[in-house]
Write a protein that holds these residues in place. Structure first.
Motif, short mmCIF file in Angstrom:
data_model
loop_
_atom_site.label_atom_id
_atom_site.label_comp_id
_atom_site.label_asym_id
_atom_site.label_seq_id
_atom_site.Cartn_x
_atom_site.Cartn_y
_atom_site.Cartn_z
N LYS A 351 0.72 -1.38 -0.01
CA LYS A 351 -0.01 -0.19 -0.10
C LYS A 351 0.84 1.31 0.13
N GLU A 352 0.59 2.43 -1.01
CA GLU A 352 1.52 3.27 -1.04
C GLU A 352 1.28 4.20 0.07
N LEU A 353 2.15 5.06 0.33
CA LEU A 353 1.77 6.42 1.18
C LEU A 353 0.99 7.21 0.13
N PRO A 354 0.25 8.26 1.03
CA PRO A 354 -0.84 8.75 0.34
C PRO A 354 -0.31 10.03 -0.43
N ALA A 355 1.07 10.27 -0.26
CA ALA A 355 1.54 11.35 -1.18
C ALA A 355 3.05 10.79 -1.41
N GLN A 356 3.50 11.34 -2.54
CA GLN A 356 4.65 11.15 -2.97
C GLN A 356 5.97 12.03 -1.83
N MET A 357 5.56 11.56 -0.54
CA MET A 357 6.37 12.50 0.39
C MET A 357 7.71 12.21 0.22
N LEU A 358 8.35 11.20 -0.15
CA LEU A 358 10.13 11.21 0.08
C LEU A 358 10.38 12.10 -0.87
N ASP A 359 9.70 12.22 -2.12
CA ASP A 359 10.27 13.18 -3.43
C ASP A 359 9.86 14.62 -2.95
N HIS A 360 8.69 15.10 -2.36
CA HIS A 360 8.54 16.43 -1.99
C HIS A 360 9.32 16.90 -0.74
N ALA A 361 9.65 16.06 0.35
CA ALA A 361 10.12 16.26 1.59
C ALA A 361 11.68 16.36 1.02
N THR A 362 12.14 15.65 0.22
CA THR A 362 13.60 15.76 -0.12
C THR A 362 13.83 16.98 -1.15
N GLY A 363 12.96 17.36 -1.85
CA GLY A 363 13.09 18.39 -2.44
C GLY A 363 13.08 19.68 -1.47
N TYR A 364 12.27 19.79 -0.67
CA TYR A 364 12.33 20.89 0.32
C TYR A 364 13.62 20.89 0.98
N LEU A 365 14.16 19.57 1.38
CA LEU A 365 15.50 19.64 2.28
C LEU A 365 16.79 19.89 1.20
N MET A 366 16.49 19.61 -0.04
CA MET A 366 17.44 20.21 -1.08
C MET A 366 17.53 21.73 -1.02
N ALA A 367 16.54 22.23 -1.03
CA ALA A 367 16.32 23.87 -1.16
C ALA A 367 17.02 24.43 0.44
N PHE A 368 16.39 23.70 1.09
CA PHE A 368 17.07 24.17 2.51
C PHE A 368 18.55 24.08 2.79
N GLY A 369 18.98 22.94 2.22
CA GLY A 369 20.55 22.64 2.24
C GLY A 369 21.37 23.55 1.46
N ALA A 370 20.63 23.95 0.32
CA ALA A 370 21.45 24.76 -0.53
C ALA A 370 21.38 26.32 -0.01
N MET A 371 20.40 26.70 0.65
CA MET A 371 20.30 28.12 1.35
C MET A 371 21.40 28.07 2.48
N MET A 372 21.27 27.06 3.24
CA MET A 372 22.13 26.94 4.47
C MET A 372 23.66 26.85 4.11
N ALA A 373 24.02 26.07 2.80
CA ALA A 373 25.13 26.31 2.59
C ALA A 373 25.58 27.76 1.82
N LYS A 374 24.54 28.20 1.19
CA LYS A 374 24.92 29.46 0.58
C LYS A 374 25.52 30.58 1.74
N THR A 375 24.59 30.48 2.91
CA THR A 375 24.59 31.44 4.00
C THR A 375 26.19 31.17 4.36
N ARG A 376 26.77 29.79 4.57
CA ARG A 376 28.04 29.78 5.05
C ARG A 376 28.98 30.27 4.15
N GLN A 377 28.58 30.07 2.76
CA GLN A 377 29.62 30.73 1.64
C GLN A 377 29.93 32.16 1.96
#
Length: 466
Positions: A351-377
């Protein structure tokens, strides 16, 4: 069981965020929101809030102005299913899956899931099975296979399939043990460079240039999120690369889009020119494929000292499956989610999860990580490499715990979403009705200032900075 605020705190501080900034976040709503035994609603809310808070902090660093971010859980869940609610000239999306995609039984009593939305993946499955692309024929041949043997053979042939495993079976594999040694988000310095000053602009990411080399959901959601906070996002695709049109429309909001043929010397030269002026390079290809073309993280850091390089993988960058292709549905299947949801629902089978939550949550974590790394840069210089994976996000979601009776929750209806969270907007395809961004910033509201356009609509160059 951790509260949403504590879950956000862990994500934020693990990436180097100042705990004092958490006072500027307001999380509203209660779980569960959609039918699942897993905490999918909290996962969506927390990852979107982390990215929103990173934008808030960048704005404070750039302007000296503090602001708050509010994320409602129901709105976050709707955004994590945005592709379901998209309407084009008031028409709903076409069927999401290829005719032979989905779950099959195998001769040893197991289940396998085939992902055949891209033609070459469908052809690989049919080649291994020596049958026509018809569901009944695929099922008949699979009764002559053991599930794990088919999974192995299909991958070797260039396909993407997953054996349904229990979480215990998955946890015993070397790949799961490799993930257990990694953080949710890895942020590492990969080169020396002076700090780049923040460009002028009236939004958190205004003037920042993002190259987006990704497809399907997770990577494109990351680019869409960065665009929502003002970045100039240029989606790079190729005329021969397969794409899923509806997802391209939904995740293309806010982006420029161009074609570059990376297999040609001229195309690689074009990409190198773009990289020289890029701040963030976000990509979802398997590691060796870009490295073979001269765009490994360390090489990109040489082309563009001070770059933030973001890598998305299916199963993580360490372990025997580091090179393995995968999608959300397959990672759900192989890591235990489908078996556990089926068991909770009282059914024998996945039975699938009711959302492609691994995809979406990972996408937001990518954006988050990019911004945190840019802040350090901007603070300390250097070039940086951010790494996330669908399987590691899955491991994190699993460890958030389970909800007794969560599967009895009424599903979120399209009518409720369209009443509360949809905005109309023009596009190169027609009039869109699409889910608004759920991270509500008090001073610099998220917005997509460019319409979604057909792939390849723009030239391979950056817009002028204001």
């Amino acid at each position: 069981m951790q509260s949403p605020a504590d879950i956000l705190r862990d994500i934020w501080t693990s990436a180097g965020g100042d705990a004092a900034a958490l006072d500027r976040v307001h999380l509203t709503g209660d779980e569960p929101q959609i039918p699942s035994s897993f905490r999918v609603a909290v996962a969506g809310q927390a990852t979107i809030a982390a990215a929103g808070l990173a934008a808030v902090e960048i704005w404070r660093l750039r302007s000296g102005e503090a602001q708050n971010v509010t994320v409602d859980m129901r709105h976050a869940v709707a955004e994590c299913r945005s592709e379901r609610y998209l309407r084009l000239d008031d028409k709903p999306p076409p069927p999401a899956w290829d005719a032979i995609a989905g779950v099959y039984r195998t001769g040893d009593g197991r289940f396998v899931r085939c992902h055949t939305n891209f033609p070459h993946h469908r052809e690989a499955v049919c080649k291994v099975l020596a049958c026509e692309p018809e569901r009944e024929k695929v099922q008949a041949v699979l009764m002559q296979w053991k599930g794990e043997d088919f999974e192995t053979a299909a991958y070797a042939a260039g396909g993407v399939v997953a054996l349904m495993r229990s979480h215990d079976e998955w946890s015993a594999l070397p790949q799961a043990r490799a993930l257990a040694e990694l953080p949710l988000i890895s942020i590492e310095k990969i080169g020396e460079a002076p700090p780049r000053p923040w460009p002028k602009g009236d939004r958190p990411l205004a003037g920042l240039r993002v190259l987006d080399l990704s497809r399907v959901i997770a990577g494109p959601v990351a680019g869409r999120t960065l665009a929502a906070h003002g970045a100039d996002v240029l989606l790079v695709s190729g005329p021969e690369l397969p794409a899923i049109p509806w997802l391209t429309i939904d995740t293309g909001r806010g982006k420029l889009t161009t074609f570059i043929e990376l297999k040609s010397a001229a195309g690689r030269a074009q990409l190198r020119e773009l990289l020289k002026d890029a701040d963030i390079f976000s990509q979802g290809y398997r590691p060796r494929s870009l490295a073979a073309l001269g765009f490994a993280p360390e090489e990109v850091a040489t082309i563009s000292p001070g770059i933030v390089y973001v890598t998305l993988s299916a199963y993580g960058h360490a372990g025997p499956w580091a090179e393995r292709r995968g999608f959300d549905s397959l990672v759900q299947t192989t890591t235990g989610f489908n078996q556990a949801e089926g068991e909770a629902a009282g059914i024998h089978g996945p039975k699938e999860l009711p959302a492609q939550m691994l995809d979406h949550a990972t996408g937001y974590l990518m954006a988050f990580g990019a911004m945190m790394a840019k802040t350090r840069q901007a603070r300390e210089g250097g070039s940086w490499h951010v790494r996330v994976s669908l399987a590691q996000t899955g491991r994190w979601l699993w460890n958030l715990g389970r909800l007794d009776g969560g599967l009895n929750t009424p599903d979120l209806t399209g009518e409720a979403v369209h009443t509360a969270f949809i905005e109309p907007m023009p596009s190169g395809f027609g009039t869109l009705k699409a889910v608004q961004h759920s991270a509500l910033l008090s001073k610099t509201p998220a917005q997509w200032s460019r319409p979604a356009m057909p792939l390849g609509s723009h030239s391979a160059q950056w817009p002028a900075r204001n």
